[in-house]
Design a protein around this motif. Structure first.
Motif, mmCIF file in Angstrom:
data_model
loop_
_atom_site.group_PDB
_atom_site.id
_atom_site.type_symbol
_atom_site.label_atom_id
_atom_site.label_comp_id
_atom_site.label_asym_id
_atom_site.label_seq_id
_atom_site.Cartn_x
_atom_site.Cartn_y
_atom_site.Cartn_z
ATOM 1 N N GLU A 28 0.674 -1.072 0.058
ATOM 2 C CA GLU A 28 -0.017 0.063 -0.154
ATOM 3 C C GLU A 28 0.699 0.968 -0.126
ATOM 4 O OE1 GLU A 28 0.342 -1.305 4.453
ATOM 5 O OE2 GLU A 28 0.353 -2.091 2.466
ATOM 6 N N GLU A 29 2.118 1.024 -0.520
ATOM 7 C CA GLU A 29 3.121 2.140 -0.359
ATOM 8 C C GLU A 29 3.325 2.751 -1.652
ATOM 9 O OE1 GLU A 29 7.197 3.337 1.734
ATOM 10 O OE2 GLU A 29 6.687 1.302 1.399
ATOM 11 N N PHE A 30 3.302 4.123 -1.986
ATOM 12 C CA PHE A 30 3.464 4.829 -2.987
ATOM 13 C C PHE A 30 4.683 5.888 -2.978
ATOM 14 C CE2 PHE A 30 -0.974 3.888 -2.417
ATOM 15 C CZ PHE A 30 -1.362 3.023 -3.784
ATOM 16 N N MET A 31 5.132 6.075 -3.934
ATOM 17 C CA MET A 31 6.166 7.170 -4.267
ATOM 18 C C MET A 31 5.976 8.393 -5.131
ATOM 19 S SD MET A 31 10.222 6.921 -5.355
ATOM 20 C CE MET A 31 10.846 5.921 -4.117
ATOM 21 N N ILE A 32 6.185 9.373 -4.840
ATOM 22 C CA ILE A 32 5.867 10.573 -5.640
ATOM 23 C C ILE A 32 6.910 11.456 -5.934
ATOM 24 C CG2 ILE A 32 4.190 12.815 -6.049
ATOM 25 C CD1 ILE A 32 2.982 10.186 -3.448
ATOM 26 N N GLY A 33 7.245 11.832 -7.077
ATOM 27 C CA GLY A 33 8.435 12.584 -7.290
ATOM 28 C C GLY A 33 7.715 14.023 -8.156
ATOM 29 N N LEU A 34 8.468 15.252 -7.555
ATOM 30 C CA LEU A 34 7.963 16.381 -7.794
ATOM 31 C C LEU A 34 9.121 17.223 -8.289
ATOM 32 C CD1 LEU A 34 5.353 17.702 -5.255
ATOM 33 C CD2 LEU A 34 4.746 16.768 -7.366
ATOM 34 N N PRO A 35 9.540 17.391 -9.762
ATOM 35 C CA PRO A 35 10.589 18.286 -9.920
ATOM 36 C C PRO A 35 10.407 19.802 -9.933
ATOM 37 C CG PRO A 35 9.312 17.438 -11.772
ATOM 38 C CD PRO A 35 8.644 16.852 -10.842
ATOM 39 N N ARG A 36 11.141 20.736 -10.008
ATOM 40 C CA ARG A 36 11.214 21.997 -9.834
ATOM 41 C C ARG A 36 10.165 22.631 -9.151
ATOM 42 N NH1 ARG A 36 11.364 19.900 -14.845
ATOM 43 N NH2 ARG A 36 9.206 20.168 -15.133
ATOM 44 N N CYS A 37 10.217 22.310 -7.816
ATOM 45 C CA CYS A 37 9.343 22.793 -6.974
ATOM 46 C C CYS A 37 9.959 23.267 -5.802
ATOM 47 C CB CYS A 37 8.402 21.845 -6.370
ATOM 48 S SG CYS A 37 8.945 20.338 -5.301
ATOM 49 N N SER A 38 9.313 24.174 -4.853
ATOM 50 C CA SER A 38 9.934 24.627 -3.411
ATOM 51 C C SER A 38 9.373 23.627 -2.410
ATOM 52 C CB SER A 38 9.533 26.021 -3.245
ATOM 53 O OG SER A 38 8.128 26.087 -3.041
ATOM 54 N N ALA A 39 9.939 23.872 -1.183
ATOM 55 C CA ALA A 39 9.534 23.165 -0.061
ATOM 56 C C ALA A 39 8.059 23.536 0.219
ATOM 57 C CB ALA A 39 10.277 23.359 1.355
ATOM 58 N N ALA A 40 7.659 24.587 0.314
ATOM 59 C CA ALA A 40 6.090 25.002 0.312
ATOM 60 C C ALA A 40 5.279 24.565 -0.795
ATOM 61 C CB ALA A 40 6.161 26.508 0.223
ATOM 62 N N GLN A 41 5.743 24.504 -1.938
ATOM 63 C CA GLN A 41 4.828 23.730 -3.073
ATOM 64 C C GLN A 41 4.774 22.346 -2.647
ATOM 65 O OE1 GLN A 41 7.177 25.411 -6.246
ATOM 66 N NE2 GLN A 41 5.825 26.817 -6.941
ATOM 67 N N ALA A 42 5.885 21.645 -2.297
ATOM 68 C CA ALA A 42 5.682 20.281 -2.206
ATOM 69 C C ALA A 42 4.746 19.915 -1.089
ATOM 70 C CB ALA A 42 7.119 19.688 -1.504
ATOM 71 N N LEU A 43 4.685 20.824 0.055
ATOM 72 C CA LEU A 43 3.947 20.581 1.236
ATOM 73 C C LEU A 43 2.527 20.732 0.929
ATOM 74 C CD1 LEU A 43 5.559 22.378 4.580
ATOM 75 C CD2 LEU A 43 4.741 19.749 4.298
ATOM 76 N N LYS A 44 2.284 21.884 0.019
ATOM 77 C CA LYS A 44 0.822 22.086 -0.503
ATOM 78 C C LYS A 44 0.365 20.761 -1.363
ATOM 79 C CE LYS A 44 -1.504 25.308 -3.214
ATOM 80 N NZ LYS A 44 -1.676 26.746 -4.084
ATOM 81 N N GLN A 45 1.390 20.460 -2.029
ATOM 82 C CA GLN A 45 0.938 19.315 -2.970
ATOM 83 C C GLN A 45 0.648 18.091 -2.238
ATOM 84 O OE1 GLN A 45 1.034 19.229 -6.856
ATOM 85 N NE2 GLN A 45 -0.616 17.689 -6.037
ATOM 86 N N ALA A 46 1.454 17.669 -1.120
ATOM 87 C CA ALA A 46 0.915 16.705 -0.119
ATOM 88 C C ALA A 46 -0.326 16.702 0.422
ATOM 89 C CB ALA A 46 2.211 16.493 0.853
ATOM 90 N N ASP A 47 -0.519 17.956 0.943
ATOM 91 C CA ASP A 47 -1.872 18.251 1.516
ATOM 92 C C ASP A 47 -3.135 17.934 0.622
ATOM 93 O OD1 ASP A 47 -0.768 19.180 3.797
ATOM 94 O OD2 ASP A 47 -0.734 21.142 3.355
#
Length: 466
Positions: free
Chosen positions: A373-392
């Motif tokens: 049940e585990e997934f990996m997501i990769g986000l290129p060209r992003c800031s830490a804030a953008q990564a957190l927003k996407q995770a939310d």
């Protein structure tokens, strides 16, 4: 295929064999000789030729019989067979093509034409062998592939490319009664007309009187859309030098002495059948490659793809100076779902969760199922804030709507925990890329455990150095 290329010469006349051996040996080919059909099977198994040059008539058989012996051995079925006919014996030429031989050379012939034809056929066979090796299920450990007969498409698209519209119209009218395929014609200056739509299965090109035809051959062979299109050149005279040049520029076959619809139709049938087989091999390879990088249950990418994609994202970050993020996400209390609804119910949850994850990420990055049940997501060209927003957004996509499972009167809520590791390019320069990426994944995994230990259904970020 041997380093030199092994060519078997079959002829009942010793002087003919010797002459061909001299011509071919001078071009650094390894030449094996035979004189009749009897014992051919053993000779073929012993020498494993890459190409066969055979007289149209042998003391105890014909060139067609030679082709049948080769076809009976799966390891040799793709070996090209060229018939050598008497000079100006057009009936023998057509008979050889009708028998499915790969080409016909009228004796005597110039070294330039012979060697160009050999080069062309050996290149073609090498390409087919590479396709077959890549497609071989046996090499991947799945046993022998099922062999099915390959027939040409019911209707192939044939383009006639001539110097003038009048010639194109005449060729089209003459060839129509000879072939079941769909014909269209264009002029050489209007190459864009050929390339504007789907690539034809075959193109028949008038090579003279201008040089445009030969240049178009090279152009078509170099383009992605027409790289695998059958190309047949037509020369008005028996010009061996021009024919050799056209073969080296990418023609699959050359018709000497002008446009003869009966010969063209026979060549088209043989070459289109071969192209159909090769196209199916390419499609099979693409399918196998896609499946090797895809999780069969969810349709998401798998771990193999994720590791390659993350490595590529890291390299791009070093080149561009932009940050990126890797996330590890785990469905909460998934064992309880399996225990309550069985593995069929668990599969439904995984499949639906994959759809929601993919929808949440869109084109911003990649999503892969890397196990259970585990997934990996990769986000290129992003800031830490953008990564957190996407995770939310991902968390919300899972928990905002309950999952519908079989044999249950109520909807079931599912949540997800996410560990995020954001990375800036300086973090990567401390190690080689492989170790750096592995460390990033470990950091994301630690963040995931932190999210679960904090109560699940939440995001935890690590943005320290890799």
């Amino acid at each position: 295929m041997s380093v030199q290329g092994t060519i078997l010469v079959l002829d009942g006349v010793s002087t003919n064999r010797i002459m061909l051996k001299v011509q071919l040996t001078a071009a650094w080919y390894h030449v094996v000789q035979g004189e009749k059909l009897a014992g051919l099977g053993a000779l073929l198994r012993r020498t494993r030729p890459d190409l066969v040059l055979t007289a149209q008539t042998l003391p105890d058989g014909t060139a067609a019989d030679v082709k049948k012996v080769l076809a009976a051995d799966p390891a040799l079925a793709d070996v090209p067979v060229v018939a050598i006919t008497p000079q100006n014996d057009r009936a023998a030429r057509l008979q050889a093509l009708s028998d499915g031989l790969d080409d016909v050379l009228g004796y005597p012939f110039k070294d330039t034409l012979l060697l160009a034809r050999v080069r062309s056929l050996l290149r073609s066979r090498a390409d087919r062998q590479e396709l077959s090796i890549r497609d071989s299920s046996q090499t991947m450990g799945f046993g022998e592939a099922v062999q099915t007969p390959i027939a040409p498409p019911a209707i192939a698209q044939i383009a006639l490319l001539t110097q003038t519209p009048r010639t194109g119209a005449l060729w089209c009218k003459a060839l129509t009664p000879q072939t079941r395929h769909q014909l269209s014609y264009f002029t050489l200056p209007d190459l864009q007309g050929v390339l504007s739509g789907p690539a034809p299965d075959a193109i028949v090109i008038e090579l003279e009187p201008s040089e445009a035809g030969g240049n178009v051959l090279a152009d078509l062979r170099s383009r992605g859309a027409t790289r695998n299109t059958v190309l047949i050149g037509v020369l008005p005279h028996d010009d061996a030098n021009r024919a050799a040049e056209a073969l080296d520029k990418g023609a699959d076959a050359i018709c000497l002495g002008g446009f003869h619809p009966d010969e063209i139709s026979l060549r088209l049938e043989t070459l289109i059948t071969r192209k159909t087989r090769d196209d199916r091999l390419r499609a099979s390879i693409r399918k196998d490659l896609s499946e090797s990088l895809t999780d069969p249950l969810t349709g998401l990418h798998n771990r193999r793809f994720a590791m390659r994609a993350l490595d590529q994202i890291a390299h791009q970050a070093l080149e561009t100076g932009s940050g990126f993020a890797v996330m590890l996400a785990d469905l909460d209390h998934f064992k309880a779902i399996n225990d309550r609804f069985g593995h069929a119910g668990g599969d439904i949850v995984l499949t639906e969760a994959a759809l929601r994850l993919q929808s949440a990420i869109g084109n911003a990055g990649f999503v892969a199922r890397i196990g259970g049940e585990e997934f990996m997501i990769g986000l290129p060209r992003c800031s830490a804030a953008q990564a957190l927003k996407q995770a939310d957004i991902i968390c919300e996509s899972i928990c905002e709507k309950p999952f519908c499972l079989p044999d249950d009167s109520t909807l079931t809520s599912v949540t997800i925990s996410i560990g995020v590791k954001w990375c800036a390019p300086p973090d990567l320069r401390t190690n080689d890329s492989r170790n750096a990426v592995s460390q990033l994944i470990r950091s994301a995994d630690q963040a995931l455990y932190a999210a679960k230990n904090a109560g699940r259904n939440q995001v935890h970020l690590r943005n320290s150095a890799a």
